[in-house]
Design a protein around this motif. Structure first.
Motif, PDB file in Angstrom:
ATOM      1  N   GLU A  20       0.810  -1.221   0.000  1.00 54.22           N
ATOM      2  CA  GLU A  20       0.000   0.000   0.000  1.00 54.22           C
ATOM      3  C   GLU A  20       0.846   1.275   0.000  1.00 54.22           C
ATOM      4  O   GLU A  20       0.407   2.301  -0.487  1.00 54.22           O
ATOM      5  CB  GLU A  20      -0.961  -0.004   1.196  1.00 54.22           C
ATOM      6  N   ASP A  21       2.055   1.208   0.542  1.00 48.83           N
ATOM      7  CA  ASP A  21       2.870   2.422   0.608  1.00 48.83           C
ATOM      8  C   ASP A  21       3.874   2.536  -0.535  1.00 48.83           C
ATOM      9  O   ASP A  21       4.659   3.475  -0.584  1.00 48.83           O
ATOM     10  CB  ASP A  21       3.572   2.529   1.963  1.00 48.83           C
ATOM     11  N   THR A  22       3.870   1.608  -1.487  1.00 50.13           N
ATOM     12  CA  THR A  22       4.759   1.702  -2.648  1.00 50.13           C
ATOM     13  C   THR A  22       4.058   2.512  -3.734  1.00 50.13           C
ATOM     14  O   THR A  22       2.994   2.117  -4.211  1.00 50.13           O
ATOM     15  CB  THR A  22       5.111   0.300  -3.204  1.00 50.13           C
ATOM     16  N   PRO A  23       4.640   3.653  -4.126  1.00 47.10           N
ATOM     17  CA  PRO A  23       3.985   4.470  -5.152  1.00 47.10           C
ATOM     18  C   PRO A  23       4.013   3.775  -6.515  1.00 47.10           C
ATOM     19  O   PRO A  23       4.991   3.128  -6.883  1.00 47.10           O
ATOM     20  CB  PRO A  23       4.818   5.753  -5.173  1.00 47.10           C
ATOM     21  N   VAL A  24       2.924   3.919  -7.261  1.00 47.87           N
ATOM     22  CA  VAL A  24       2.831   3.335  -8.600  1.00 47.87           C
ATOM     23  C   VAL A  24       3.521   4.239  -9.613  1.00 47.87           C
ATOM     24  O   VAL A  24       4.176   3.773 -10.532  1.00 47.87           O
ATOM     25  CB  VAL A  24       1.346   3.096  -8.977  1.00 47.87           C
ATOM     26  N   ARG A  25       3.393   5.538  -9.433  1.00 44.23           N
ATOM     27  CA  ARG A  25       4.033   6.509 -10.333  1.00 44.23           C
ATOM     28  C   ARG A  25       5.131   7.249  -9.550  1.00 44.23           C
ATOM     29  O   ARG A  25       4.919   7.645  -8.414  1.00 44.23           O
ATOM     30  CB  ARG A  25       3.011   7.518 -10.857  1.00 44.23           C
ATOM     31  N   VAL A  26       6.276   7.420 -10.172  1.00 38.01           N
ATOM     32  CA  VAL A  26       7.403   8.150  -9.581  1.00 38.01           C
ATOM     33  C   VAL A  26       7.988   9.070 -10.648  1.00 38.01           C
ATOM     34  O   VAL A  26       7.672   8.938 -11.828  1.00 38.01           O
ATOM     35  CB  VAL A  26       8.498   7.182  -9.054  1.00 38.01           C
ATOM     36  N   ARG A  27       8.857   9.960 -10.237  1.00 38.50           N
ATOM     37  CA  ARG A  27       9.539  10.842 -11.197  1.00 38.50           C
ATOM     38  C   ARG A  27      10.951  10.313 -11.436  1.00 38.50           C
ATOM     39  O   ARG A  27      11.649   9.924 -10.503  1.00 38.50           O
ATOM     40  CB  ARG A  27       9.595  12.265 -10.677  1.00 38.50           C
ATOM     41  N   ASN A  28      11.347  10.299 -12.704  1.00 44.60           N
ATOM     42  CA  ASN A  28      12.705   9.871 -13.030  1.00 44.60           C
ATOM     43  C   ASN A  28      13.682  11.023 -12.828  1.00 44.60           C
ATOM     44  O   ASN A  28      13.292  12.110 -12.375  1.00 44.60           O
ATOM     45  CB  ASN A  28      12.783   9.280 -14.444  1.00 44.60           C
ATOM     46  N   GLU A  29      14.946  10.808 -13.167  1.00 49.61           N
ATOM     47  CA  GLU A  29      15.985  11.831 -12.941  1.00 49.61           C
ATOM     48  C   GLU A  29      15.750  13.102 -13.735  1.00 49.61           C
ATOM     49  O   GLU A  29      16.278  14.158 -13.401  1.00 49.61           O
ATOM     50  CB  GLU A  29      17.384  11.256 -13.233  1.00 49.61           C
ATOM     51  N   LYS A  30      14.923  13.055 -14.776  1.00 50.69           N
ATOM     52  CA  LYS A  30      14.610  14.248 -15.577  1.00 50.69           C
ATOM     53  C   LYS A  30      13.318  14.912 -15.110  1.00 50.69           C
ATOM     54  O   LYS A  30      12.865  15.879 -15.704  1.00 50.69           O
ATOM     55  CB  LYS A  30      14.498  13.877 -17.053  1.00 50.69           C
ATOM     56  N   GLY A  31      12.700  14.346 -14.059  1.00 49.46           N
ATOM     57  CA  GLY A  31      11.473  14.912 -13.516  1.00 49.46           C
ATOM     58  C   GLY A  31      10.210  14.451 -14.227  1.00 49.46           C
ATOM     59  O   GLY A  31       9.135  14.963 -13.969  1.00 49.46           O
ATOM     60  N   VAL A  32      10.343  13.475 -15.116  1.00 52.69           N
ATOM     61  CA  VAL A  32       9.196  12.954 -15.865  1.00 52.69           C
ATOM     62  C   VAL A  32       8.534  11.847 -15.054  1.00 52.69           C
ATOM     63  O   VAL A  32       9.208  10.959 -14.526  1.00 52.69           O
ATOM     64  CB  VAL A  32       9.653  12.414 -17.236  1.00 52.69           C
ATOM     65  N   GLU A  33       7.204  11.900 -14.966  1.00 50.72           N
ATOM     66  CA  GLU A  33       6.477  10.875 -14.223  1.00 50.72           C
ATOM     67  C   GLU A  33       6.418   9.581 -15.031  1.00 50.72           C
ATOM     68  O   GLU A  33       6.048   9.586 -16.203  1.00 50.72           O
ATOM     69  CB  GLU A  33       5.062  11.361 -13.897  1.00 50.72           C
ATOM     70  N   ILE A  34       6.824   8.486 -14.370  1.00 53.47           N
ATOM     71  CA  ILE A  34       6.855   7.165 -14.999  1.00 53.47           C
ATOM     72  C   ILE A  34       6.282   6.140 -14.023  1.00 53.47           C
ATOM     73  O   ILE A  34       6.087   6.440 -12.845  1.00 53.47           O
ATOM     74  CB  ILE A  34       8.296   6.754 -15.389  1.00 53.47           C
ATOM     75  N   PHE A  35       6.039   4.921 -14.523  1.00 51.61           N
ATOM     76  CA  PHE A  35       5.665   3.844 -13.616  1.00 51.61           C
ATOM     77  C   PHE A  35       6.886   3.436 -12.809  1.00 51.61           C
ATOM     78  O   PHE A  35       8.012   3.432 -13.314  1.00 51.61           O
ATOM     79  CB  PHE A  35       5.097   2.646 -14.383  1.00 51.61           C
TER      80      PHE A  35
END
Length: 126
Positions: free
Chosen positions: A94-109
Motif C-alpha cells: 500500500e505504501d509503494t507508489p505506482v508513479r514516480v519521477r525519473n531523474e529528468k522529472g518525468v512521471e513514470i511507472f
C-alpha cells in the motif's frame, strides 16, 4: 516455482483489415486476481490500470474477472504482420507508489514494481 499469472503472455494473432478500429485483444488470467494489478489516479482523479503501452495504437484497457482486454486501432499504414507490446505492473504494498519521477522529472511507472510484458500481433490484410 513462480506463479503463472497469465495463461500466456502472447495473445492470439488476429487477422484484420487495414485501418480497422477497436480490435479486441485479450490475455486470460491463469493465477492472477484483478485486484493484484496496480492502479493510479490520473490528472482528472480517475482510477487507471498501471499499463505502459508501446505506442498510441492501443486503446483503454478493460479489466474483466478472468482476463485483461485492450482495443487495437490500426493506423492503416502497414500490411502484413505487426507486433506490439505493453507492460502490466503489479501492486507491491500500500505504501509503494505506482508513479514516480525519473531523474529528468518525468512521471513514470515505478520500475521497482513487479511487471509482465504482454505481446500481440495483428495480421493486416488488404
Amino acid at each position: 516455482m513462480a506463479r503463472k499469472l497469465f495463461k500466456s503472455t502472447v495473445a492470439e494473432t488476429v487477422d484484420i483489415k487495414a485501418g480497422q478500429k477497436n480490435v479486441n485483444i485479450e490475455w486470460p488470467f491463469e493465477d492472477l486476481k484483478p485486484h493484484e494489478l496496480a492502479t493510479y489516479k490520473d490528472s482528472s482523479g480517475n482510477d487507471k490500470l498501471a499499463i505502459a503501452f508501446g505506442c498510441g495504437c492501443t486503446g483503454t484497457p478493460e479489466l474483466l474477472s478472468d482476463r485483461l482486454c485492450v482495443k487495437y486501432n490500426d493506423s492503416g499504414n502497414n500490411k502484413g504482420l505487426v507486433s506490439k507490446a505493453l507492460t502490466v505492473f503489479y501492486k507491491d504494498s500500500e505504501d509503494t507508489p505506482v508513479r514516480v519521477r525519473n531523474e529528468k522529472g518525468v512521471e513514470i511507472f515505478n520500475p521497482n514494481l513487479g511487471k509482465t510484458v504482454l505481446t500481440f500481433s495483428v495480421n493486416i490484410k488488404d
